[in-house]
Motif scaffolding. Structure first.
Motif, PDB file in Angstrom:
ATOM      1  N   ILE A 172       2.140  43.561  82.182  1.00 14.14           N
ATOM      2  CA  ILE A 172       2.693  43.169  80.915  1.00 14.14           C
ATOM      3  C   ILE A 172       2.919  44.089  79.783  1.00 14.14           C
ATOM      4  N   PHE A 198       7.342  42.304  81.479  1.00 14.31           N
ATOM      5  CA  PHE A 198       7.038  41.833  82.576  1.00 14.31           C
ATOM      6  C   PHE A 198       8.322  41.467  83.669  1.00 14.31           C
ATOM      7  N   LEU A 206      -7.151  46.891  76.977  1.00 16.15           N
ATOM      8  CA  LEU A 206      -7.246  45.671  76.669  1.00 16.15           C
ATOM      9  C   LEU A 206      -6.727  45.420  75.271  1.00 16.15           C
ATOM     10  N   VAL A 207      -7.071  46.338  74.525  1.00 13.02           N
ATOM     11  CA  VAL A 207      -6.519  46.444  72.959  1.00 13.02           C
ATOM     12  C   VAL A 207      -4.965  46.457  73.123  1.00 13.02           C
ATOM     13  N   LEU A 243      -3.000  45.662  75.549  1.00 15.00           N
ATOM     14  CA  LEU A 243      -2.511  44.334  76.133  1.00 15.00           C
ATOM     15  C   LEU A 243      -2.584  43.472  74.868  1.00 15.00           C
ATOM     16  N   ILE A 244      -3.605  43.289  73.937  1.00 17.39           N
ATOM     17  CA  ILE A 244      -3.491  42.076  72.972  1.00 17.39           C
ATOM     18  C   ILE A 244      -2.295  42.426  71.905  1.00 17.39           C
ATOM     19  N   ILE A 282       1.231  41.916  73.714  1.00 18.98           N
ATOM     20  CA  ILE A 282       1.652  40.513  73.633  1.00 18.98           C
ATOM     21  C   ILE A 282       1.771  39.810  72.335  1.00 18.98           C
ATOM     22  N   LEU A 283       0.903  40.351  71.231  1.00 22.98           N
ATOM     23  CA  LEU A 283       1.597  39.942  69.793  1.00 22.98           C
ATOM     24  C   LEU A 283       2.739  40.384  69.390  1.00 22.98           C
ATOM     25  N   PHE A 284       3.024  41.606  69.318  1.00 23.32           N
ATOM     26  CA  PHE A 284       4.043  42.265  68.650  1.00 23.32           C
ATOM     27  C   PHE A 284       5.188  42.398  69.599  1.00 23.32           C
ATOM     28  N   PRO A 294       6.024  40.631  73.001  1.00 23.19           N
ATOM     29  CA  PRO A 294       5.798  39.897  73.969  1.00 23.19           C
ATOM     30  C   PRO A 294       6.639  40.210  75.243  1.00 23.19           C
TER      31      PRO A 294
END
Lengths: 294, 336
Positions: free
Chosen positions: A233, A237, A271-272, A274-275, A278-280, A282
């Motif tokens: 991701i 992707f 993880l951070v 990843l978040i 995805i938010l900024f 994608p």
């Protein structure tokens, strides 16, 4: 500086192995809209095939070949024919039920290994064992260099295959637009099957390379699967080079965090990331927002 | 089937639940408690996933937040009846925050964001020893005392001798019934319709004047509050919590409960939680193989009935019920 070089290089080596799993994950997602939550277990399992083959008396190289063949059959062919295909036939492929089914598959693989092979971590023979090189004061392990070289070689080979051969281009066409590809005479079903086989082969290779580091254990897949998703991701992707970049980035970041910042929260960094991604962004670091390519 | 009204079935079910732990040992009673707790968590997730169509893999982390808040408060002498709402409200607002990514991304991506959130929560619980006790967790949380109904101790209630575990079961049952009633009301309210609209067709819902942004966030927040409620029960029931009880695996288990039971069916999570919690107990004779059998059963269920067990029930019922038959000549006419 020397330490930084060491950390960077071993991070790249681990990252390149993550990238293999992430690329397989991306390929299957692209070709069949299948998010494989069992990808981590796909990386865990082949190492056990090697151990089983070796226990029955085969030498390591032969055991590797047998394990690769079995993995490609079980994790590629059977996975598609027995799980993904029937679900798509019932008209619910790609949805939540497929996600749940792959999660159940992950439990199945993990528990089967635990039950039929053993819950203890098993020693696993390294593919390449070498000493260390001294490059400008930095101690660099030959194994790391070899891992990096093998993984990058495979990725380059795969890219060439997808871009330069007829089959590869047909696979890309299938991923981009199955309907049109079919009209143009591409056997899309077969192309999707190829993608699953390639995924299984990539997962096996990642397994052979990474298991000497972690030892062969039934629960290896939990962490590896998560890392493969994150790498896929973060990188984007819809691109092979995205998954590659994502894998390398995660490997390096993980090592740098553990060495220089905090060992407790090293697992939190991906993880951070990843978040945030995805938010900024994608579509991922290297991804494009529209169109899909294998 | 139709002759018996629905409320009678519900009353019958409740009666069974009320007498279930009487005369039973601690083991069975605690299994039932665990079923009730996970049902509450799964019903919360069912609202987010089944009704509003937003996938979340973080339900266990909300249970964790609820359980830890309750544990910290009750260990400091605050009564459970105060600690529980505090935990639920906290989960509501954290759920609201987790809902924000859902405004931007859908489907698999949302699954990954929530999955990452769950793993982060577990990491924080493990590393912040000063607050959470690290990997040792929190233990010996007091069970609440409701004046004549002290769940911490064994005593006679209405002439029946009840053990502490049996009384805590009734606390779970009361919480469950109240929560289920609230959920039922919510689903039949305009909000419930709004959630379904969001699931079926967000664009259409918006064009009909629905504030999809607010509804998405609410779906997450209310669903998470359900998780928090389950967690705040877990704290006095189990009296021991540690980070691993809320790891990602447990979020997946709760998701399984919702999907196996039937996402979007009101009674789905209850059935699903029963299958996920009780089935392993029945399959105990197979020893280590039960998870293997269980995962195979789930795969088969997903292939043949993605709408879960309730979906199978629905299909069988609709076969048995009399149906309208389309007139043959009309069919012919449509083809001409």
């Amino acid at each position: 500086m020397e330490q930084f070089l060491q950390v960077l290089l071993s991070g790249l080596a681990t990252g390149s192995i993550y990238a293999l799993a992430a690329i397989g994950f991306t390929l299957v997602w692209q070709a069949a809209q299948t998010v494989n939550f069992a990808q981590g277990e796909f990386v865990m399992l082949p190492a056990f095939f090697v151990l089983i083959a070796m226990n029955s008396g085969l030498p390591l190289p032969l055991a590797l070949i047998v394990a690769l063949a079995v993995s490609v059959f079980v994790l590629g062919f059977l996975f598609k024919k027995a799980i993904v295909e029937p679900m798509q036939k019932h008209g619910n492929g790609g949805g939540l039920s497929l996600i749940i089914a792959t999660m159940a598959l992950a439990i199945f693989l993990k528990e089967s290994v635990k039950e039929f092979y053993g819950a203890e971590a098993q020693p696993y023979p390294p593919l390449i064992s070498g000493g260390t090189w001294n490059i400008g004061g930095a101690i660099v392990s030959v194994t790391d260099i070899a891992h990096l070289a093998i993984s990058l070689g495979v990725v380059v080979g795969l890219t060439l295959f997808l871009n330069r051969t007829r089959t590869g281009r047909a696979m890309q066409a299938t991923a981009q637009n199955p309907a049109v590809a079919e009209i143009l005479g591409v056997d899309t079903n077969r192309m999707v099957l190829y993608t699953f086989l390639i995924n299984a082969a990539l997962a096996s290779l990642a397994s052979f390379l990474i298991t000497p580091v972690y030892l062969a254990k039934f629960s290896n897949g939990e962490y590896l699967g998560l890392i493969a998703f994150i790498a896929a991701i973060v990188g984007g992707f819809n691109q092979i080079r995205g998954a590659l970049a994502g894998g390398l980035l995660i490997g390096v970041l993980d090592n740098i965090t553990a060495t220089y910042i905090t060992a407790e929260y090293r697992a939190a960094i991906p993880l951070v990331l990843l978040i945030g991604i995805i938010l900024f962004r994608p579509q991922g670091l290297l991804g494009t927002s529209e169109g899909r390519t294998v | 089937m139709n002759a018996i009204p629905k409320w009678l079935w519900i009353a019958l079910g409740l009666a069974v639940l009320i007498v279930a732990p009487i005369g039973q040992g601690n083991y069975f009673t605690l299994i039932l408690c665990s079923w009730l707790m996970f049902t509450i968590a799964a019903m919360g997730l069912n609202l987010t996933l089944g009704y509003a169509g937003q996938i979340s893999l973080a339900q266990a982390s909300f249970m964790a937040v609820g359980a830890y808040i309750t544990a910290l408060l009750t260990l400091n002498g605050i009564h459970w009846i105060v600690a529980m709402p505090a935990a639920v409200v906290a989960c509501f607002f954290i759920g609201l925050l987790v809902g924000f990514p859902a405004l931007r991304v859908k489907g698999h991506f949302l699954a990954f964001v929530t999955l990452a959130f769950n793993t982060l929560v577990v990491l924080v619980l493990r590393n912040e020893d000063w607050l959470t006790g690290g990997s040792y967790g929190k233990f010996n949380m007091p069970r609440p005392d409701f004046w004549i109904f002290n769940t911490a101790r064994k005593s006679d209630v209405l002439g029946i001798a009840l053990s502490s575990n049996q009384k805590i079961y009734y606390l779970c049952l009361i919480t469950f019934v109240v929560f289920a009633a609230l959920m039922y009301g919510l689903i039949r309210s305009p909000w419930g319709r709004a959630f379904k609209g969001l699931r079926e067709n967000p664009i259409r819902a918006e064009s009909l004047g629905l504030d999809t942004r607010r509804i998405t966030l609410l779906a997450f927040a209310i669903g998470s509050a359900g998780g928090g409620l389950a967690g705040s029960l877990m704290s006095p029931v189990v009296q021991f919590i540690e980070p691993n009880s809320f790891a990602l695996v447990h979020s997946l288990r709760i998701l399984l409960m919702v999907v196996v039971g039937g996402a979007g069916y009101f009674f789905g999570p209850m059935l699903g939680a029963a299958v996920v919690i009780l089935l392993p107990e029945f399959l105990r004779f197979t020893q280590g193989y039960y998870l293997i059998l269980y995962s195979v059963a789930v795969i088969i269920l997903m292939v043949y009935s993605p709408s879960g067990l309730m979906g199978i029930g629905d299909r069988i019922l609709s076969k048995l019920r009399p149906q309208r038959v389309v007139r043959g000549d009309m069919k012919e006419g449509a083809q001409l």
